[in-house]
Design an enzyme around this catalytic site. Structure first.
Site, mmCIF file in Angstrom:
data_model
loop_
_atom_site.group_PDB
_atom_site.id
_atom_site.type_symbol
_atom_site.label_atom_id
_atom_site.label_comp_id
_atom_site.label_asym_id
_atom_site.label_seq_id
_atom_site.Cartn_x
_atom_site.Cartn_y
_atom_site.Cartn_z
ATOM 1 N N TRP A 57 9.930 47.547 24.465
ATOM 2 C CA TRP A 57 8.939 48.548 24.857
ATOM 3 C C TRP A 57 7.577 48.294 24.211
ATOM 4 O O TRP A 57 6.605 48.988 24.504
ATOM 5 C CB TRP A 57 9.410 49.941 24.444
ATOM 6 C CG TRP A 57 10.425 50.535 25.362
ATOM 7 C CD1 TRP A 57 11.771 50.331 25.321
ATOM 8 C CD2 TRP A 57 10.177 51.426 26.427
ATOM 9 N NE1 TRP A 57 12.380 51.052 26.307
ATOM 10 C CE2 TRP A 57 11.417 51.740 27.009
ATOM 11 C CE3 TRP A 57 9.034 52.002 26.961
ATOM 12 C CZ2 TRP A 57 11.548 52.594 28.086
ATOM 13 C CZ3 TRP A 57 9.172 52.872 28.042
ATOM 14 C CH2 TRP A 57 10.406 53.144 28.594
ATOM 15 N N GLU A 104 15.492 47.123 21.422
ATOM 16 C CA GLU A 104 14.992 47.974 22.487
ATOM 17 C C GLU A 104 13.534 48.354 22.234
ATOM 18 O O GLU A 104 12.712 48.365 23.135
ATOM 19 C CB GLU A 104 15.839 49.235 22.633
ATOM 20 C CG GLU A 104 15.388 50.093 23.786
ATOM 21 C CD GLU A 104 16.287 51.280 24.045
ATOM 22 O OE1 GLU A 104 15.808 52.191 24.736
ATOM 23 O OE2 GLU A 104 17.427 51.309 23.563
ATOM 24 N N LYS A 150 7.078 48.720 20.969
ATOM 25 C CA LYS A 150 6.971 49.625 19.823
ATOM 26 C C LYS A 150 7.085 48.859 18.508
ATOM 27 O O LYS A 150 6.593 49.299 17.480
ATOM 28 C CB LYS A 150 8.049 50.699 19.896
ATOM 29 C CG LYS A 150 7.891 51.616 21.109
ATOM 30 C CD LYS A 150 9.015 52.612 21.210
ATOM 31 C CE LYS A 150 8.832 53.524 22.410
ATOM 32 N NZ LYS A 150 9.860 54.566 22.455
#
Length: 122
Positions: A86, A82, A88
């Site tokens: 994004w 996830e 990250k």
């Protein structure tokens, strides 16, 4: 509690905005070096560390150590994939999630790292 501490010990300053600014600056200024994160547990610290790395196109290394599961939708239980979606964690990184209590896994990880170095192994 912080109020009582501040009365007895003047000079205590809590500035969340400055803290986030400094953390983001550390990540941005790390370029061209690589960044990584070993995240014990999750929640707000995980969120801010990952967000800081998002400002530099993602962390190059990431290890999550916690017992949280994905089914409840919590940030702690989110899988590293996830964070990759994004930005990250860098898409070329190989993030790892260790499903274990951090008080067990992290000391073993540190001990193994030092033992490898002590015994000259790779």
């Amino acid at each position: 509690m912080l109020f009582c501490h501040a009365v007895r010990n003047p000079g205590l300053i809590i500035d969340i905005v400055q803290d986030v600014k400094l953390m983001n600056g550390e990540a941005i200024d790390a370029t061209p070096r690589k960044t990584g994160a070993i995240i014990l547990g999750g929640g707000l610290p995980k969120h801010h560390i990952c967000n800081a790395n998002m400002l530099r196109n993602g962390a190059d290394y990431a290890v999550y150590i916690n017992r949280a599961q994905e089914f409840d939708g919590s940030d702690s239980g989110a899988h590293p994939d996830e964070a990759v979606s994004w930005g990250k964690i860098n898409g070329s990184a190989k993030p790892v999630k260790v499903h274990c209590d951090a008080t067990i896994a992290f000391p073993l990880l540190v001990a193994a790292t030092f033992a490898r170095r002590f015994h000259g192994a790779n």
